[in-house]
Motif scaffolding. Sequence first.
Motif, mmCIF file in Angstrom:
data_model
loop_
_atom_site.group_PDB
_atom_site.id
_atom_site.type_symbol
_atom_site.label_atom_id
_atom_site.label_comp_id
_atom_site.label_asym_id
_atom_site.label_seq_id
_atom_site.Cartn_x
_atom_site.Cartn_y
_atom_site.Cartn_z
ATOM 1 N N LEU A 144 -1.924 -3.052 11.477
ATOM 2 C CA LEU A 144 -2.777 -2.888 10.216
ATOM 3 C C LEU A 144 -2.179 -1.778 9.799
ATOM 4 O O LEU A 144 -2.627 -2.005 8.519
ATOM 5 C CB LEU A 144 -4.531 -3.350 10.742
ATOM 6 C CG LEU A 144 -5.474 -2.933 9.689
ATOM 7 C CD1 LEU A 144 -5.069 -4.207 9.257
ATOM 8 C CD2 LEU A 144 -6.700 -3.370 10.524
ATOM 9 N N ASP A 145 -3.160 -0.319 10.262
ATOM 10 C CA ASP A 145 -2.511 0.670 9.683
ATOM 11 C C ASP A 145 -1.181 0.417 8.539
ATOM 12 O O ASP A 145 -0.620 0.744 6.845
ATOM 13 C CB ASP A 145 -1.916 1.723 10.234
ATOM 14 C CG ASP A 145 -1.340 1.398 11.465
ATOM 15 O OD1 ASP A 145 -0.336 0.707 11.442
ATOM 16 O OD2 ASP A 145 -0.852 3.091 11.606
ATOM 17 N N GLU A 150 1.916 -0.846 3.300
ATOM 18 C CA GLU A 150 2.861 -1.182 2.358
ATOM 19 C C GLU A 150 2.502 -2.373 1.315
ATOM 20 O O GLU A 150 2.983 -2.506 0.749
ATOM 21 C CB GLU A 150 3.489 -2.378 3.708
ATOM 22 C CG GLU A 150 5.192 -3.296 3.257
ATOM 23 C CD GLU A 150 6.120 -2.476 2.538
ATOM 24 O OE1 GLU A 150 7.181 -2.457 1.573
ATOM 25 O OE2 GLU A 150 5.742 -0.703 2.711
ATOM 26 N N ILE A 151 1.195 -2.816 1.338
ATOM 27 C CA ILE A 151 0.363 -3.609 0.373
ATOM 28 C C ILE A 151 0.312 -2.592 -0.667
ATOM 29 O O ILE A 151 -0.243 -2.822 -1.556
ATOM 30 C CB ILE A 151 -1.215 -4.401 1.071
ATOM 31 C CG1 ILE A 151 -0.440 -5.304 2.147
ATOM 32 C CG2 ILE A 151 -1.382 -4.682 -0.096
ATOM 33 C CD1 ILE A 151 -1.685 -5.986 2.820
ATOM 34 N N ARG A 152 -0.425 -1.335 -0.326
ATOM 35 C CA ARG A 152 -0.720 -0.093 -0.982
ATOM 36 C C ARG A 152 0.785 0.173 -2.066
ATOM 37 O O ARG A 152 0.451 0.399 -3.211
ATOM 38 C CB ARG A 152 -1.368 1.223 -0.655
ATOM 39 C CG ARG A 152 -2.867 1.153 0.023
ATOM 40 C CD ARG A 152 -3.141 1.499 0.757
ATOM 41 N NE ARG A 152 -5.027 1.496 0.549
ATOM 42 C CZ ARG A 152 -5.524 2.287 1.440
ATOM 43 N NH1 ARG A 152 -5.001 3.735 2.293
ATOM 44 N NH2 ARG A 152 -6.333 1.975 1.968
ATOM 45 N N ARG A 153 1.798 -0.113 -1.042
ATOM 46 C CA ARG A 153 3.218 0.812 -1.790
ATOM 47 C C ARG A 153 3.793 -0.603 -3.077
ATOM 48 O O ARG A 153 3.972 0.142 -3.846
ATOM 49 C CB ARG A 153 4.595 1.200 -0.895
ATOM 50 C CG ARG A 153 5.414 1.558 -1.351
ATOM 51 C CD ARG A 153 6.415 1.358 -0.168
ATOM 52 N NE ARG A 153 7.222 0.113 -0.061
ATOM 53 C CZ ARG A 153 7.626 -0.568 -0.797
ATOM 54 N NH1 ARG A 153 8.757 -0.433 -1.944
ATOM 55 N NH2 ARG A 153 8.214 -2.351 -0.197
ATOM 56 N N LEU A 154 3.574 -1.132 -2.636
ATOM 57 C CA LEU A 154 4.090 -2.400 -3.023
ATOM 58 C C LEU A 154 3.106 -2.382 -4.413
ATOM 59 O O LEU A 154 3.455 -2.649 -5.507
ATOM 60 C CB LEU A 154 3.985 -4.389 -2.100
ATOM 61 C CG LEU A 154 5.336 -3.595 -1.456
ATOM 62 C CD1 LEU A 154 4.529 -5.634 -0.496
ATOM 63 C CD2 LEU A 154 6.492 -4.440 -2.066
ATOM 64 N N VAL A 157 3.958 0.545 -6.319
ATOM 65 C CA VAL A 157 5.433 0.374 -6.687
ATOM 66 C C VAL A 157 5.829 -0.903 -7.733
ATOM 67 O O VAL A 157 6.638 -0.882 -8.654
ATOM 68 C CB VAL A 157 6.650 0.697 -5.833
ATOM 69 C CG1 VAL A 157 7.960 0.849 -6.330
ATOM 70 C CG2 VAL A 157 6.359 2.307 -5.550
ATOM 71 N N HIS A 158 5.527 -1.905 -7.592
ATOM 72 C CA HIS A 158 6.019 -3.327 -7.906
ATOM 73 C C HIS A 158 4.558 -3.991 -8.316
ATOM 74 O O HIS A 158 4.596 -5.410 -9.144
ATOM 75 C CB HIS A 158 6.126 -3.970 -6.985
ATOM 76 C CG HIS A 158 7.250 -3.262 -6.422
ATOM 77 N ND1 HIS A 158 8.902 -4.064 -6.772
ATOM 78 C CD2 HIS A 158 7.890 -3.103 -5.600
ATOM 79 C CE1 HIS A 158 10.006 -2.963 -6.603
ATOM 80 N NE2 HIS A 158 9.017 -2.685 -5.122
ATOM 81 N N GLY A 159 3.842 -3.674 -8.779
ATOM 82 C CA GLY A 159 1.856 -4.160 -9.241
ATOM 83 C C GLY A 159 1.526 -5.272 -8.667
ATOM 84 O O GLY A 159 1.263 -6.635 -8.893
#
Length: 182
Positions: A144-145, A150-154, A157-159
Amino acid sequence: TKEDAQARPLANVLSATYEKRRAHALSGKAPSFDCGMPTLNEHSVFRPTFIVITADKGSGKSAMMTALASNLAGNGHPAAMFSLESNEDDIGGRYDSMETGIPHGYIRDPRLPQFTEKHHQQIMECHRVAGHRGIFVADKIRYLDRLILEIRRLRAVHGIQVAFIDYIQLVKIGHRFERDEL
């Protein structure tokens, strides 16, 4: 209690909400997602929304996730798909089949005599279009962490505006989360 967690008069909430919606409308952005599926579009999906799709194994949840991600990304809402059941190859094959209309069996085994040069050209065009859609796929993130990171990064970075998790019951929790970490 913290000041931002205190109850506020309804009139203040209504005014703030109205002003947010008005500013959003004036920005030209749609207030809800157009997922490309008429039945779902009848029920507006607003941000943030958590949707859970359940069904028996093998009933097409992964294909539905792929279709929703494709339709949303095609309508300007970049999406991420996290699968804990299917691998990237399977998701890619489902995407190719869905976008081209080529049967999934042909995609899985292009050595079949029914697989033609025309099919190959359709798949190449599908891949060219997919490169501009804003769809991201991961099949190896199990905790989960790491999913949250990864969701926050995407998003940064990619909106991305939408994240799908296929087979969420297989997500492992590595440590205890505090509410403000989620």
